[in-house]
Design an enzyme around this catalytic site. Structure first.
Site, PDB file in Angstrom:
ATOM      1  N   SER A 265      56.610  38.767  38.512  1.00  0.00           N
ATOM      2  CA  SER A 265      56.690  37.316  39.824  1.00  0.00           C
ATOM      3  C   SER A 265      57.672  38.416  40.861  1.00  0.00           C
ATOM      4  O   SER A 265      57.432  39.375  41.489  1.00  0.00           O
ATOM      5  CB  SER A 265      57.289  36.426  38.065  1.00  0.00           C
ATOM      6  N   LYS A 269      57.438  42.010  43.099  1.00  0.00           N
ATOM      7  CA  LYS A 269      58.006  42.360  44.291  1.00  0.00           C
ATOM      8  C   LYS A 269      58.520  43.475  44.941  1.00  0.00           C
ATOM      9  O   LYS A 269      58.738  44.563  45.171  1.00  0.00           O
ATOM     10  CB  LYS A 269      58.152  41.252  45.128  1.00  0.00           C
ATOM     11  N   TRP A 356      49.052  30.234  41.862  1.00  0.00           N
ATOM     12  CA  TRP A 356      49.625  30.114  43.118  1.00  0.00           C
ATOM     13  C   TRP A 356      50.559  31.896  43.366  1.00  0.00           C
ATOM     14  O   TRP A 356      50.913  31.780  44.540  1.00  0.00           O
ATOM     15  CB  TRP A 356      51.348  29.853  42.057  1.00  0.00           C
ATOM     16  N   HIS A 411      50.722  32.403  33.670  1.00  0.00           N
ATOM     17  CA  HIS A 411      52.322  33.528  34.761  1.00  0.00           C
ATOM     18  C   HIS A 411      53.386  34.435  34.168  1.00  0.00           C
ATOM     19  O   HIS A 411      53.463  33.234  33.300  1.00  0.00           O
ATOM     20  CB  HIS A 411      52.459  32.505  35.916  1.00  0.00           C
TER      21      HIS A 411
END
Length: 434
Positions: A265, A269, A356, A411
């Protein structure tokens, strides 16, 4: 009381605020039919439009150009690495029936004006040779990675919405609550170590104008918050991961040339950015990293640039907010972030229900980074002509230097993901002599 994240978003957009501000979040969609037409920037073209025709062109000119753009316009410039990192062993013991060693290591990130330390939880299989290690930050404290009662309970700020957190502090109820995401014994049995630290040790994940964590230690005289092109929280977490690698380099039982950056998540990044900025990481793994990670921004699908800056105004530098609802103006896109890791192996993973994070956008970034990998002499994502169609669910593409899978589910990071990462690491590290 007005929502401070909404206020920050509106200020970035140049709006005049009143005491009654209660703006709605920027609109989003998860409908492939609504993806706008877009043209991606070519990583193998210089800013003047001329072609990058050799590995030397990429390494000496184009890569530094792109790295500077991402730093100035998205993540923000971080301070240089310190000359040395101070570490202190807090505990060390045999675990798992004597087959492994567990250490807790305090790493001093900054000493002035207020000391900031990060605690690494390190597991290593007992062996006579240094081992490769997965290094990743965790969301809820090291004590949530395991049910072991003697791993220290983290005392730093945490989100209240997390089970077992009361008044922004962890309680014993939270112990082991994230263990499903960190299959320690699986890694140890495969011959890998695990190093993890709470990301809030580096910079607490809330926006108070960067008055907490490591940021104040690097503020210039009279500076109250980072300049528009200076580091946000993701860059700070990445900087902290590099300090974690500094600490692992001091561990004789760790093969410091085979440390793998991993993140899920927002920390996915972070893993991509630390992989781009710190070439010491041997492999980089992005799990469900979405917008600002592996997903193409220009697709404007799921979480968008405007929405992420609205919800989390502290993650990126202020300059990034100029691209709210304006992705076409970005001087880069996320396939070029993945390309910055080349020629080192990189793995991008998605989940079928995690719209998402835009699974297709994550996959396309891997595909469009492929030409850079091939220019540098690797097989890229593998195959002669990689398809832009998403591969079948639960069927990894992992025989090349770029790996990808989309799995069943939501997720999260689970055992299926880790099995692919271990297999990928085996292929790329086991044959090396270093």
């Amino acid at each position: 009381m007005p929502d401070l994240n909404r206020i920050a978003y509106l200020m970035a957009a140049g709006c005049v605020l009143t005491a009654a501000v209660d703006a709605a979040p920027p609109p989003t969609h998860t409908d492939e039919a609504q993806v706008p037409a877009y043209t991606l920037p070519d990583p193998l073209k210089f800013a003047d439009g001329s072609a990058v025709s050799s590995a030397k062109d990429w390494t000496e000119r184009r890569r530094p150009q792109l790295l500077e753009l991402f730093a100035e316009q998205m993540f923000g410039k971080a301070p240089p690495a310190p000359k040395s990192v101070k570490t202190r062993t807090l505990s060390e013991k045999d675990v798992f029936g004597g087959t492994a060693i567990r250490k807790e290591i305090e790493v001093t990130l900054v000493e002035q004006p207020t000391p900031v330390t990060m605690t690494i939880l390190l597991y290593l299989p007992k062996t006579d040779k240094p081992v490769p290690v997965f290094l990743g930050l965790n969301f809820r404290g090291n004590h949530t990675v395991t049910t072991e009662p003697d791993v220290a309970l983290n005392t730093n700020w945490m989100e209240n919405k997390t089970p077992g957190v009361v008044d922004h502090r962890a309680t014993e109820e939270s112990r082991g609550s994230q263990a499903s995401r960190w299959p320690v014994e699986m890694l140890l049995k495969r011959g890998y170590g695990l190093a993890t630290a709470y990301y809030g040790d580096i910079d607490p994940d809330f926006h108070d104008g960067f008055q907490n964590g490591v940021h104040p230690a690097f503020a210039k005289s009279g500076q109250s918050q980072p300049a528009p092109d200076e580091w946000g929280s993701i860059a700070a977490w990445a900087w902290g991961m590099s300090r974690g690698l500094d600490a692992l380099e001091q561990e004789s039982r760790v093969n410091a040339k085979q440390v793998i950056a991993i993140g899920h998540s927002r920390l996915g990044k972070t893993a991509l950015w630390v992989g781009a900025t710190d070439p010491r990481f041997a492999i980089v793994i992005s799990n469900d990293s979405g917008c600002g990670g592996a997903a193409l921004s220009r697709r404007h699908f799921g979480e968008t640039v405007a929405r992420i800056n609205y919800s989390f105004p502290h993650w990126f530098c202020e300059n990034f907010k100029q691209f709210n609802e304006n992705e076409a103006a970005l001087p880069f896109d996320q396939h070029e972030l993945i390309a910055l890791i080349a020629p080192r192996p990189v793995y991008v993973a998605s989940a079928a229900e995690d719209l998402w994070a835009d699974p297709k956008g994550e996959y396309l970034s891997a595909i469009y980074a492929d030409p850079v990998y091939r220019l540098l002499g690797t097989d890229g994502i593998g195959g002669a002509a990689p398809s832009t169609e998403l591969p079948p669910v639960d069927h990894p593409i992992s025989n090349g230097t770029i790996g990808y899978h989309i799995r069943t589910g939501k997720h999260d990071i689970n055992d299926f993901d880790w099995e692919q990462y271990l297999n990928f690491a085996d292929r790329h590290l086991r044959a090396r002599k270093n």
